[in-house]
Enzyme design. Sequence first.
Site, short mmCIF file in Angstrom:
data_model
loop_
_atom_site.label_atom_id
_atom_site.label_comp_id
_atom_site.label_asym_id
_atom_site.label_seq_id
_atom_site.Cartn_x
_atom_site.Cartn_y
_atom_site.Cartn_z
N GLU A 29 -5.41 -21.11 1.06
CA GLU A 29 -6.08 -21.35 -0.22
C GLU A 29 -6.24 -22.85 -0.49
OE1 GLU A 29 -7.76 -19.46 -2.09
OE2 GLU A 29 -7.30 -17.66 -0.98
N CYS A 190 -30.42 -9.46 -0.20
CA CYS A 190 -30.43 -8.34 -1.14
C CYS A 190 -30.67 -7.00 -0.46
CB CYS A 190 -31.46 -8.57 -2.23
SG CYS A 190 -31.18 -10.11 -3.12
N CYS A 193 -27.38 -5.48 0.38
CA CYS A 193 -26.37 -5.56 -0.68
C CYS A 193 -26.11 -4.19 -1.32
CB CYS A 193 -26.82 -6.54 -1.75
SG CYS A 193 -25.66 -6.68 -3.12
S1 SF4 Z 1 -25.91 -9.17 -6.14
FE1 SF4 Z 1 -26.88 -8.32 -4.33
S2 SF4 Z 1 -28.93 -7.73 -5.02
FE2 SF4 Z 1 -28.09 -9.16 -6.55
S3 SF4 Z 1 -28.82 -11.17 -5.88
FE3 SF4 Z 1 -26.81 -10.86 -4.98
S4 SF4 Z 1 -27.28 -10.05 -2.94
FE4 SF4 Z 1 -29.12 -9.78 -4.17
#
Ligand code: SF4
Length: 279
Positions: A29, A190, A193
């Site tokens: 850490e 994304c 995700c």
């Molecule tokens: S949380 Fe997931 S969907 Fe939202 S910006 Fe981040 S990577 Fe993209």
Amino acid sequence: MEPILTWYREHRRDLPWRATSPWGVLVSEFMLQQTPVHRVLPQWQRWLELWPTPADLAAASLSDALREWGRLGYPRRAKRLYECAQVIVAEHGGAVPRSIEQLRKLPGIGEYTAAAISAFAFHQSEVVLDINIRRLYARCWAGVSEPKGSPNNSERMLARALIPVGDDGTWAAATMELGALICKARKPLCDQCPLSEICLWRATDYPLTSDEQRKVAKWHGSDRQCRGVIMHALRESELVSNAKLAALWSDSSQYEKAIASLLDDGLIEKRGKSYSLAR
Ligand code: SF4
């Protein structure tokens, strides 16, 4: 938040400090503050080989600790870590304390680091707010691209509310990993995700905030670079003359300023007309 935990089980990196002693977690850490994982890995392994317990580091010299910090940057952290080992030995019988309150009293350990050690070393359910977790929360639940300033109370309350019942510290590791690997500062992935269906920032077409205009601190020619050049030369040799050190940097007033600040931080020592790492 099962999708995050499922994603973590499938995609987590095999980082050695995830299966180590509380001391190993603590060292990681310190090193990971402001330094990326790939640069920390070899240095962390070296430190744990040299000093597998707080007592081993406490028995070494400060100059050894500064030398072995290598090029991780921000060498004040090495000094704090060294001091931390000494307090652990003197006040905690050589064992990293478990309680947040005791952790917070150790040199170099603030709110984030205490929570992270408690979660990762002692499997406690803690609100851990590093930059990766904060960015993930800011995007998914607040719809903004970046968190602002230091964590505030509403951010802490949201973070606390999101922790699953019965958490053993895994939530902090999972959200940190998701922020680091998928919800990256630039170019978040994304389509990979697990939060893509509920992410507010994505749903509102990624509005930018003023934080996007923030400039990355200039490194080349900076005071930090000058300090780094001096520290590097002193790690390579026991003693380096002032003349030799000064020749490494073209701006003499910046050099003098860097020397003064390193002396002030207790990282180097003046010995006659030369300098060495602090002993
Ligand atoms: S949380 Fe997931 S969907 Fe939202 S910006 Fe981040 S990577 Fe993209």
